[in-house]
Scaffold this active site. Sequence first.
Site, PDB file in Angstrom:
ATOM      1  N   GLU A 115       0.922  -1.102  -0.020  1.00  0.00           N
ATOM      2  CA  GLU A 115       0.036   0.174   0.076  1.00  0.00           C
ATOM      3  C   GLU A 115       0.769   1.251   0.253  1.00  0.00           C
ATOM      4  O   GLU A 115       1.885   1.154   0.738  1.00  0.00           O
ATOM      5  CB  GLU A 115      -0.861   0.133   1.358  1.00  0.00           C
ATOM      6  CG  GLU A 115      -2.026  -0.856   1.324  1.00  0.00           C
ATOM      7  CD  GLU A 115      -2.923  -0.577   2.592  1.00  0.00           C
ATOM      8  OE1 GLU A 115      -3.799  -1.552   2.949  1.00  0.00           O
ATOM      9  OE2 GLU A 115      -2.775   0.362   3.123  1.00  0.00           O
ATOM     10  N   LYS A 122     -15.183   6.273   6.823  1.00  0.00           N
ATOM     11  CA  LYS A 122     -14.160   5.312   7.822  1.00  0.00           C
ATOM     12  C   LYS A 122     -13.971   6.291   9.047  1.00  0.00           C
ATOM     13  O   LYS A 122     -13.857   7.664   8.752  1.00  0.00           O
ATOM     14  CB  LYS A 122     -12.929   5.298   6.888  1.00  0.00           C
ATOM     15  CG  LYS A 122     -11.655   4.882   7.429  1.00  0.00           C
ATOM     16  CD  LYS A 122     -10.448   4.646   6.645  1.00  0.00           C
ATOM     17  CE  LYS A 122      -9.254   3.706   7.317  1.00  0.00           C
ATOM     18  NZ  LYS A 122      -8.072   3.760   6.347  1.00  0.00           N
ATOM     19  N   GLU A 124     -12.934   6.306   1.222  1.00  0.00           N
ATOM     20  CA  GLU A 124     -13.705   5.742   2.333  1.00  0.00           C
ATOM     21  C   GLU A 124     -14.600   6.669   3.203  1.00  0.00           C
ATOM     22  O   GLU A 124     -14.238   7.007   4.261  1.00  0.00           O
ATOM     23  CB  GLU A 124     -12.807   4.911   3.093  1.00  0.00           C
ATOM     24  CG  GLU A 124     -12.143   3.671   2.094  1.00  0.00           C
ATOM     25  CD  GLU A 124     -11.209   2.952   3.025  1.00  0.00           C
ATOM     26  OE1 GLU A 124     -11.315   1.962   3.396  1.00  0.00           O
ATOM     27  OE2 GLU A 124      -9.999   3.446   3.308  1.00  0.00           O
ATOM     28  N   GLU A 175      -8.077  10.254   6.305  1.00  0.00           N
ATOM     29  CA  GLU A 175      -8.326   8.844   6.220  1.00  0.00           C
ATOM     30  C   GLU A 175      -9.487   8.509   5.166  1.00  0.00           C
ATOM     31  O   GLU A 175      -9.349   7.390   4.516  1.00  0.00           O
ATOM     32  CB  GLU A 175      -8.688   7.968   7.488  1.00  0.00           C
ATOM     33  CG  GLU A 175      -7.347   7.991   8.238  1.00  0.00           C
ATOM     34  CD  GLU A 175      -6.327   6.881   7.995  1.00  0.00           C
ATOM     35  OE1 GLU A 175      -6.509   6.222   7.024  1.00  0.00           O
ATOM     36  OE2 GLU A 175      -5.103   7.069   8.530  1.00  0.00           O
TER      37      GLU A 175
END
Length: 262
Positions: free
Chosen positions: A182, A235, A232, A241
């Site tokens: 990642e 999230k 996301e 994030e």
Amino acid sequence: MVVNRELDITLNASPKDDITLKATSTPLDKNPNASPEDNITPNASRYAQFVLPAMKNIQSAITSVGLKGQIKVSTATYSAVLGTSYPRSNGSFNNHVSSFINPIVSFLAENNSPLLANIYPYFSYTGNRKDIQLPYALFTAPGVTVEDGRFQYQNLLDASLDALYAALERVNGANLRVVVSETGWPLQGDPAATVENARTYHRNLIKHVNGGSTPRRPGQAIEAYLFAMFDENEKPGLETEKHFGLFTPTQRSKCQISFNSM
């Protein structure tokens, strides 16, 4: 990828059972590495004891159907497992992770499998803006930024990778390859999290991966996977994030990139 909550199922599966491996990441190439953990971390003691047995069980299942060597079994970790990461040549694992990381390194070496590592120069930069310059994180530094003996670094990704390679060399993992499972750059939520910075990081990462290598592993291609395809939006945690995606949850493009060599 087998996530934490499924480790007990994987651990107890028969080699003849069907095992579904879940992959997460946007690949720069197809990822043939099966991983039985989200991340191996110092705080994952609840699961750490099960990771290696799960890996062995998956390896047995793969071998039993004649796919040994075609599918590599591995696990993902990140920089928190390093007790020392600077200078990069002094890279070493935290003492309290050695009980589970050392046997995993031995397993990977025995099976010629890579170690997966989630590496985010963005977080290194935002965690230490005083000492780390933004161009060093974005692959735009005009020249050598950090010197470490005979190794010279012009970008933070290479430096982070080489710290991990140095740590592996100290635990009989000198021949292991590290796959960047990642990496990415957020597009919102922080002054440094902009579309332009994300586009710059992704573009320069792809260019570097398509022809570059780290100073500690000259000539060895870098294999990397982008995080993430989609935002996301639900999230929890920091606002950034939620915004690593190249697309919104409604599939609207946020940051156009090309995977062709530039």
